[in-house]
Design a protein around this motif. Structure first.
Motif, PDB file in Angstrom:
ATOM      1  N   PHE A 130      52.091  41.778  41.934  1.00  0.00           N
ATOM      2  CA  PHE A 130      51.175  42.316  42.949  1.00  0.00           C
ATOM      3  C   PHE A 130      51.717  42.174  44.362  1.00  0.00           C
ATOM      4  CE2 PHE A 130      47.948  41.734  39.553  1.00  0.00           C
ATOM      5  CZ  PHE A 130      47.562  43.060  39.482  1.00  0.00           C
ATOM      6  N   GLU A 187      44.779  35.675  37.905  1.00  0.00           N
ATOM      7  CA  GLU A 187      43.637  36.368  37.300  1.00  0.00           C
ATOM      8  C   GLU A 187      44.076  37.563  36.473  1.00  0.00           C
ATOM      9  OE1 GLU A 187      40.812  35.241  37.028  1.00  0.00           O
ATOM     10  OE2 GLU A 187      40.839  33.658  38.536  1.00  0.00           O
ATOM     11  N   VAL A 188      45.140  38.217  36.910  1.00  0.00           N
ATOM     12  CA  VAL A 188      45.671  39.353  36.163  1.00  0.00           C
ATOM     13  C   VAL A 188      47.095  39.006  35.760  1.00  0.00           C
ATOM     14  CG1 VAL A 188      46.221  41.797  36.239  1.00  0.00           C
ATOM     15  CG2 VAL A 188      44.206  40.966  37.419  1.00  0.00           C
ATOM     16  N   LEU A 189      47.377  39.113  34.481  1.00  0.00           N
ATOM     17  CA  LEU A 189      48.655  38.629  33.976  1.00  0.00           C
ATOM     18  C   LEU A 189      49.744  39.694  34.071  1.00  0.00           C
ATOM     19  CD1 LEU A 189      47.271  36.852  30.784  1.00  0.00           C
ATOM     20  CD2 LEU A 189      47.756  35.856  33.027  1.00  0.00           C
ATOM     21  N   ASN A 190      50.998  39.255  34.187  1.00  0.00           N
ATOM     22  CA  ASN A 190      52.123  40.196  34.176  1.00  0.00           C
ATOM     23  C   ASN A 190      52.751  40.249  32.783  1.00  0.00           C
ATOM     24  OD1 ASN A 190      53.802  37.985  33.882  1.00  0.00           O
ATOM     25  ND2 ASN A 190      54.254  37.843  36.059  1.00  0.00           N
TER      26      ASN A 190
ATOM     27  N   GLN B   8      42.650  44.078  30.709  1.00  0.00           N
ATOM     28  CA  GLN B   8      42.163  42.718  30.479  1.00  0.00           C
ATOM     29  C   GLN B   8      40.633  42.641  30.362  1.00  0.00           C
ATOM     30  OE1 GLN B   8      43.995  40.458  33.579  1.00  0.00           O
ATOM     31  NE2 GLN B   8      43.276  38.530  32.738  1.00  0.00           N
ATOM     32  N   ALA B  42      36.307  37.594  38.992  1.00  0.00           N
ATOM     33  CA  ALA B  42      37.514  37.250  39.743  1.00  0.00           C
ATOM     34  C   ALA B  42      38.501  38.418  39.803  1.00  0.00           C
ATOM     35  CB  ALA B  42      38.180  36.039  39.107  1.00  0.00           C
ATOM     36  N   ILE B  43      38.329  39.380  38.900  1.00  0.00           N
ATOM     37  CA  ILE B  43      39.246  40.530  38.887  1.00  0.00           C
ATOM     38  C   ILE B  43      38.597  41.662  39.675  1.00  0.00           C
ATOM     39  CG2 ILE B  43      40.394  42.226  37.413  1.00  0.00           C
ATOM     40  CD1 ILE B  43      40.209  40.080  35.174  1.00  0.00           C
ATOM     41  N   PRO B  71      43.364  46.185  38.022  1.00  0.00           N
ATOM     42  CA  PRO B  71      44.733  46.509  38.446  1.00  0.00           C
ATOM     43  C   PRO B  71      45.736  45.986  37.410  1.00  0.00           C
ATOM     44  CG  PRO B  71      43.917  44.602  39.667  1.00  0.00           C
ATOM     45  CD  PRO B  71      42.774  45.068  38.809  1.00  0.00           C
ATOM     46  N   PHE B  72      46.818  46.727  37.225  1.00  0.00           N
ATOM     47  CA  PHE B  72      47.924  46.261  36.373  1.00  0.00           C
ATOM     48  C   PHE B  72      49.093  45.946  37.291  1.00  0.00           C
ATOM     49  CE2 PHE B  72      46.685  49.373  32.679  1.00  0.00           C
ATOM     50  CZ  PHE B  72      45.551  48.623  32.432  1.00  0.00           C
ATOM     51  N   SER B  73      49.832  44.891  37.002  1.00  0.00           N
ATOM     52  CA  SER B  73      50.985  44.601  37.863  1.00  0.00           C
ATOM     53  C   SER B  73      52.300  44.811  37.144  1.00  0.00           C
ATOM     54  CB  SER B  73      50.918  43.162  38.365  1.00  0.00           C
ATOM     55  OG  SER B  73      51.184  42.264  37.310  1.00  0.00           O
ATOM     56  N   GLY B  74      52.290  44.922  35.837  1.00  0.00           N
ATOM     57  CA  GLY B  74      53.525  44.893  35.042  1.00  0.00           C
ATOM     58  C   GLY B  74      54.410  46.097  35.250  1.00  0.00           C
TER      59      GLY B  74
END
Lengths: 368, 75
Positions: A130, A187-190, B8, B42-43, B71-74
């Motif tokens: 992020f 909170e959001v996983l990679n 998620q 939290a998301i 949101p996706f970060s990968g």
């Protein structure tokens, strides 16, 4: 003319209805910066190089590892341990030596982003965290460069195009219209934490390459204003109409210098990883930046911190609100590195602002 | 109304979609979800109503189709 190798190379797409020499010429005159030569970056780079984008920039500070190979299909066993960006460039030159490549074997940061991006017609974000995604978004908004966005998680992917006017009102959508602020750290996983199916970045990366090629050639309709989502397990593909938020543009730093002073790692809640510096990293920072070193031990504690210019303000005084000198960044030091870490963490929690805070790992004991 | 979860959020909800009644606005839906699945709050997810992204509070009716996108970060 028709036997010209350049013509032959691109012949199968040049003969497409609506393409022709004009669209091909536009691609050959275009330049694209691809952020991340990973799961998404690999297919993006391959298709852009193959299609004949005139100049391709590749930015990635990472090295190839065995865990990358199930999805980063540009690389092989012999590449493990090598820098991704220059290794990718080598492979792409073998595919298409007739276009230009610009290699950045370094991660994009708020310090180098503006110089890195200037001159490119388009940016493609295939990064994996992020902090980089918000940084790339903000830089593209500031420089008004169109941005192809793609991101994945486990079996799902998202693709869209930012900073290209869309809809009747001609608004430019950016990442902060979708998600105004970064989520809290963890909170959001990679991919490293949550896993990813190898073929997914192949699919999403190909969709990103397609968006880039449409934008640069002027052929077709881009995803600007819509978010495309794909689920690999169900083949469900959806497009969602995006909306220009009233507050999104105000969240982007106003000027290049505001942007360069923004700590995106910090905004994304990354603390521990960036907080502790070893002796060499401290040395490097002192030489490059305006930094204040502060010894937070009690005034009676010895030995004195060697080598570096510093001041002494005991931890208790800092906690009770003693004013610190003005500086772009602080490096706190103590005997073992424990108290200084506590102070640096406290400082960042308490003072929201551009000033960075670090701690010398292992403390003064590690220097002697 | 049908509420669909992506990424998620589906994991947190334990289902790809849910039928939700007794909520009449986006804010009420978020509150209801936050109480049922505390870690969802939290998301910062995006809410789409009938395939259009929604900003702020929007009133909802039983026929509406809601999708929640994190949101996706990968990469």
């Amino acid at each position: 003319m028709k036997q010209d190798p350049t013509y032959i190379r691109y012949q199968r797409q040049t003969i497409l209805p609506g393409w022709g020499d004009v669209a091909q010429h536009k691609l050959l005159s275009a330049s694209v910066l691809v952020i991340g030569a990973g799961g998404l970056g690999c297919p993006v780079l391959q298709y852009l190089a193959a299609a004949g984008v005139g100049c391709i920039g590749i930015a990635d500070g990472d090295l190839v590892s065995l865990t990358n190979l199930h999805r980063q299909v540009l690389f092989g066993m012999e590449d493990i341990g090598k820098p991704k960006a220059s290794t990718a460039a080598l492979k792409l030159k073998a595919l298409n030596p007739n276009i230009g490549y610009k290699v950045f074997d370094e991660d994009i940061t708020s310090e180098n982003a503006i110089n890195m991006m200037r001159g490119f017609h388009l940016v493609v974000d295939g990064s994996d965290n992020f902090a980089t995604r918000y940084l790339v978004n903000d830089a593209c908004v500031l420089l008004q460069i169109p941005l192809v966005f793609g991101a994945i998680s486990q079996f799902e992917g998202q693709v869209t195009v930012f900073n290209v006017p869309c809809g009747e009102e001609g608004h430019c959508i950016q990442y902060r219209d979708m998600f105004p602020q970064p989520p809290a750290a963890g909170e959001v996983l990679n991919c490293a934490e949550a896993g990813v199916i190898g073929v997914l970045p192949g699919i999403i990366g190909s969709l990103m390459a397609n968006e880039a090629i449409k934008l640069l050639s002027g052929v077709g309709k881009s995803l600007s204003g819509s978010l495309l989502t794909y689920h690999a397990l169900t083949n469900q593909m959806n497009t969602w109409q995006l909306h220009k938020r009233s507050d999104s543009d105000a969240l982007v730093p106003k000027t290049v210098s505001d942007f360069q002073n923004t700590n995106y790692q910090w905004l994304c809640g990354i603390r521990e990883n960036v907080l502790e510096l070893d002796k060499e990293q401290v040395e490097e920072k002192i030489n490059k930046e305006s930094i204040q070193l502060i010894d937070v031990r009690g005034l009676q504690e010895y030995p004195e911190l060697p080598h570096w210019d510093h001041i002494r303000i005991p931890m208790e005084d800092i906690f009770s609100g003693v004013e610190l000198p003005r500086s772009d960044a602080f490096i706190f030091v103590c005997q073992s590195g424990k108290r200084s870490l506590q102070v640096a963490t406290w400082y960042l929690e308490k003072y929201e602002g551009p000033t960075k805070a670090f701690s010398l790992k292992g403390g003064i004991a590690s220097l002697i | 109304m049908k509420v669909e979860f992506f990424g998620q959020l589906a994991e947190l909800a334990g289902a790809a979609s849910l039928d939700v009644s007794d909520v009449d606005s986006v804010v009420a839906l978020k509150k209801w979800l936050g109480e049922k699945y505390p870690s969802m709050s939290a998301i910062g997810y995006m809410v789409a109503v009938n395939k259009k992204m929604a900003e702020g509070d929007i009133s909802l009716s039983a026929e509406d189709h809601i999708a929640l996108m994190p949101p996706f970060s990968g990469g």
